[in-house]
Design a protein around this motif. Structure first.
Motif, PDB file in Angstrom:
ATOM      1  N   VAL A 220       0.538  -1.795   0.207  1.00  0.00           N
ATOM      2  CA  VAL A 220      -0.097   0.189  -0.340  1.00  0.00           C
ATOM      3  C   VAL A 220       0.823   1.626   0.043  1.00  0.00           C
ATOM      4  O   VAL A 220       2.097   1.423   1.249  1.00  0.00           O
ATOM      5  CB  VAL A 220      -0.715   0.359   1.554  1.00  0.00           C
ATOM      6  N   LEU A 221       1.136   1.979  -1.076  1.00  0.00           N
ATOM      7  CA  LEU A 221       1.715   3.236  -1.248  1.00  0.00           C
ATOM      8  C   LEU A 221       1.141   4.197  -0.867  1.00  0.00           C
ATOM      9  O   LEU A 221      -0.544   4.278  -1.750  1.00  0.00           O
ATOM     10  CB  LEU A 221       2.229   3.472  -2.904  1.00  0.00           C
ATOM     11  N   LYS A 222       0.857   5.774   0.050  1.00  0.00           N
ATOM     12  CA  LYS A 222       0.795   6.657  -0.811  1.00  0.00           C
ATOM     13  C   LYS A 222       0.951   7.838  -1.077  1.00  0.00           C
ATOM     14  O   LYS A 222       2.175   7.910  -1.070  1.00  0.00           O
ATOM     15  CB  LYS A 222       0.660   7.577   1.438  1.00  0.00           C
ATOM     16  N   THR A 223       0.811   8.935  -1.556  1.00  0.00           N
ATOM     17  CA  THR A 223       0.218   9.934  -2.512  1.00  0.00           C
ATOM     18  C   THR A 223      -0.446  10.484  -3.286  1.00  0.00           C
ATOM     19  O   THR A 223      -1.424  10.399  -2.400  1.00  0.00           O
ATOM     20  CB  THR A 223       1.597   8.337  -4.183  1.00  0.00           C
ATOM     21  N   THR A 224      -0.497  11.362  -3.678  1.00  0.00           N
ATOM     22  CA  THR A 224      -1.236  12.890  -4.502  1.00  0.00           C
ATOM     23  C   THR A 224      -1.975  11.998  -6.001  1.00  0.00           C
ATOM     24  O   THR A 224      -1.639  10.961  -6.176  1.00  0.00           O
ATOM     25  CB  THR A 224      -0.371  13.846  -4.326  1.00  0.00           C
ATOM     26  N   ALA A 225      -2.647  12.196  -5.972  1.00  0.00           N
ATOM     27  CA  ALA A 225      -3.876  12.181  -7.441  1.00  0.00           C
ATOM     28  C   ALA A 225      -3.163  12.493  -8.418  1.00  0.00           C
ATOM     29  O   ALA A 225      -2.640  12.007  -9.666  1.00  0.00           O
ATOM     30  CB  ALA A 225      -4.574  12.731  -6.561  1.00  0.00           C
TER      31      ALA A 225
END
Length: 117
Positions: A68-73
């Motif tokens: 699971v990777l958190k990023t911006t749109a």
């Protein structure tokens, strides 16, 4: 998230979680490091899971690792392209989940860590 932190949460964010699976911990960690080093994701979590799916006409039951990777749109497409190119699977699942709410400080950190240098 605590009740008091709800007031500090952004009601709508530009953050997303990109999720994929791999057959080994080493592959999951390799993809995680690649994404974070390229500033395509602020962070990544790797966890062992069991998957049941149909592949080539037969039901499979295999251990896998969820990434699971958190990023911006704004960075999503580049992250997905990098994962697809570097992924060991012939047909990888690369899924994006919008994060409707996030702690403001965390959201700001994700944005800062995914801004190209």
């Amino acid at each position: 998230m605590t009740l008091s932190s709800l007031s500090e949460a952004e009601p709508m964010t530009d953050l997303v979680a990109v999720v994929t699976t791999t057959g080994s911990r080493a592959d999951a960690l390799r993809l995680a490091h690649l994404a974070v080093e390229k500033r395509l994701a602020a962070c990544a979590q790797v966890s062992p899971i069991e998957s049941v799916y149909v592949w080539q006409g037969a039901v499979q039951h295999e251990p896998e690792y969820r990434l699971v990777l958190k990023t911006t749109a704004a960075r999503r497409a580049a992250l997905e392209a990098t994962l697809a190119q570097a992924h060991p699977y012939e047909v990888p699942a690369i899924l994006t989940v919008p994060l409707a709410h996030a702690n403001r400080a965390y959201a700001d950190w994700v944005r800062a860590e995914t801004t190209p240098a």
